[in-house]
Scaffold this active site. Structure first.
Site: not given
Ligand code: NAD
Length: 366
Positions: A143, A223, A247, A251, A191
């Site tokens: 970001y 994943d 993020d 959620d 990852k």
């Protein structure tokens, strides 16, 4: 223990003032019962600030925030500003205050409240007992990394996922410190089988873990984590993630709780900590007095825990929420089937929490 606390309330738009008003009343009850001096100041942010001052984050609001011990935010956003460019919309005020306060660790608990497991889209036997605390790095990664560009002539766009070792160390320490006070386990998400930035992340977190011999560390690929989180949420305690992965996963973990209206958050580590429920301004229900105030009230509990060191009071608020929800108190977003005729308003639900808190000490309820 802090006895005196300057709290800036930036209630914002839509249901923001409705739910933060109730969170403040709970904080006032705590102050009264404990003999603490909590001073509240209110300033505009978001759409109400645009209406009053022509900008979503007036200088006076920012100054008051930087001058406070903690900031309690409601929500921002209103449809009437949708035609404005993103930098002038209410949400720009939220992004700016977050950036100016500078918190790098975003804490998002996801808890399966007893009595609410039927509200989750997951099966009750999967969610019951889940109690996860996400620690998401908030100022680095994809970001914020450079270079970043959408090159329209080349029809190509790119962002950069970048972390320094120091950025990983500081957020990892937050996760391990918190795990020490919980069930002593950190799951670090990356990852590392594909991304170099994740290899740095994994090596650094492994190094930090050596300073915390009492805390177990496990690494999970993002994943696989997305799947395990839904299959076995009970197996997690503290989950440490970089910005983008956190993020998305925090959620996803919100569904364990069963309603957006139940989710609190805190952003710590900057100049002043920022506390806000996860939900937005909910224009569809604003002004109706039916919003669930529990996310905001649980956010107030986080404020007491992380900005005042009042762990006992924070836990008491959480216990009060647990009690009233366990006894069947429901706002409209929580009510199912036969519960629907008995739904509580925002103020009725909050009053139940204050009553449950008062029972603890025998104090009077305001
Ligand atoms: P939202 O979170 O406002 O609402 C989503 C749905 O959840 C709605 O149906 C709403 O009624 C319900 N809901 C949310 N909070 C609730 C509560 N406490 N009690 C009961 N029901 C609740 O998200 P949205 O509709 O996508 O966005 C509305 C506005 O809020 C937009 O302007 C958006 O930009 C803004 N927003 C702000 C924040 C923030 O301030 N942190 C976060 C998300 C969205």
């Amino acid at each position: 223990m802090t006895k005196k606390l300057k709290i800036l309330v930036v209630a914002g738009d839509g249901i923001g003032p409705e739910v933060t008003g109730e969170a403040v009343r709970v904080l006032r009850s705590v102050a009264e019962q404990g003999g603490y001096d909590f001073q509240f100041r209110e300033e505009p942010i978001g759409g109400v600030a645009i209406d009053a001052h022509g900008t979503p984050l007036p200088e006076s609001t920012l100054k008051a925030a930087l001058d406070s011990d903690a900031v309690l935010l409601g929500a921002v956003g209103h449809n009437k500003f949708n035609a404005l460019p993103p930098s002038e919309r209410p949400e720009a005020g939220l992004l700016k205050i977050r950036a100016e306060l500078g918190g790098f660790a975003n804490l998002r608990p996801s808890f399966a409240w007893p009595g609410l497991s039927q509200n989750s889209p997951l099966r009750p036997e999967v969610v019951e007992g889940a109690d996860i605390l996400f620690v998401r790095e908030l100022l680095g990664g994809l970001y914020f990394g450079h270079p970043r560009q959408w090159d329209k002539t080349a029809n190509a766009a790119w962002n950069t996922m970048r972390y320094t070792r120091d950025e990983v160390v500081r957020v990892a320490k937050v996760a391990f410190d918190l795990a020490q006070k919980r069930r002593k386990k950190v799951t670090s998400v990356d990852k590392a089988n594909v991304l170099e930035v994740s290899q740095l992340w994994r090596a650094t977190v492994t190094e930090v873990a050596k300073e915390y011999p009492g805390v177990a560390l496990e690494h999970q690929y993002v994943d696989a984590m997305a799947m395990h989180l839904m299959n076995q949420p009970r197996s997690y305690d503290v989950v440490l993630t970089e910005n983008l992965f956190g993020d998305i996963l925090s959620d996803e973990a919100g569904v364990i709780t069963g309603s957006l209206g139940m989710l609190p958050s805190a952003t710590i580590g900057g100049k002043v900590n920022l506390y806000e429920p996860v939900h937005g301004s909910a224009p569809d229900i604003a002004g109706k007095g039916i919003a669930n105030p529990l996310g905001a009230i649980l956010t107030a509990a986080m404020l007491l825990r992380y900005s005042a060191g009042l762990e006992e009071e924070a836990a008491a608020i959480e216990a009060a929420v647990k009690k009233v929800v366990g006894e069947g108190a429901r706002t409209a977003d929580l009510a199912r089937g036969a519960e629907k005729p008995q739904v509580l308003s925002t103020t009725q639900m909050a009053a139940k929490v204050r009553e449950a808190l008062a029972v603890r000490t025998g104090a009077s309820v305001r």
